[in-house]
Write an enzyme that holds these catalytic residues in place. Structure first.
Site, PDB file in Angstrom:
ATOM      1  N   LYS A 118      28.186  27.727  57.315  1.00  0.00           N
ATOM      2  CA  LYS A 118      27.390  27.039  58.339  1.00  0.00           C
ATOM      3  C   LYS A 118      27.778  27.337  59.785  1.00  0.00           C
ATOM      4  CE  LYS A 118      24.608  24.145  58.205  1.00  0.00           C
ATOM      5  NZ  LYS A 118      23.215  24.249  58.422  1.00  0.00           N
ATOM      6  N   ASP A 119      28.823  28.111  60.045  1.00  0.00           N
ATOM      7  CA  ASP A 119      29.199  28.349  61.447  1.00  0.00           C
ATOM      8  C   ASP A 119      29.784  29.755  61.625  1.00  0.00           C
ATOM      9  OD1 ASP A 119      29.247  27.563  64.095  1.00  0.00           O
ATOM     10  OD2 ASP A 119      31.174  26.541  63.942  1.00  0.00           O
TER      11      ASP A 119
END
Length: 161
Positions: A119-120
């Site tokens: 997610k990042d």
């Protein structure tokens, strides 16, 4: 997972070397540097899955503890240059880009095969060790797909819509 662990590698009265934006940097009994990071919810499943990968593309997870309200993780401190710094400081050839992408795709494939969503992924979360090996860091916004997600997580400009 270790329940109520004593974090045996870290001295109980450890000297914090630095308060980092991502956790505390401490020196263990073995004189190595470790990061101690706390998360405000139960992330033991995620970090246990990450620990079980035993991949050179992620920081080694040493201890995981959930005390009922927060998860504390002791992990390897990854020293090196971020992709952002590396690209600014070096003239990068096509062959270099191919090597970087090959390592990054291998890292992402291993995560996804283990059911982990990062997610990042962004240049600041990709670190190259002195040996030139890529390590993906910052799993604070990562999750396992069966987790109950009710909030936006990730970095604006890098996270998928």
């Amino acid at each position: 997972m270790t329940e109520n662990t004593d974090f045996s590698n870290i001295p109980e009265n450890h000297k914090t070397c630095s308060d980092l934006s991502f956790g505390k940097l401490v020196r263990g009994y073995d004189h190595k540097l470790y990061v101690i990071k706390e998360f405000p919810r139960d992330k033991t499943g995620l970090f246990t899955a990450l620990k079980n990968l035993q991949s050179p593309h992620y920081p080694k997870i040493h201890e995981i503890n959930f005390d009922g309200s927060k998860t504390t993780v002791v992990m390897e401190y990854v020293e090196g240059k971020t992709l952002l710094t590396y690209l600014k400081d070096n003239k990068v050839s096509v062959k270099d880009v191919e090597c970087i992408f090959e390592q990054l795709l291998d890292a992402i494939e291993q995560l996804h095969n283990a059911g982990i969503v990062h997610k990042d992924i962004k240049p600041a979360n990709i670190v190259f060790t002195e040996a030139g090996k890529l390590k993906l860091i910052d799993f604070g916004t990562s999750y396992l797909p069966d987790a109950d997600l009710t909030e936006y997580i990730g970095t604006v400009g890098y996270a998928a819509p």
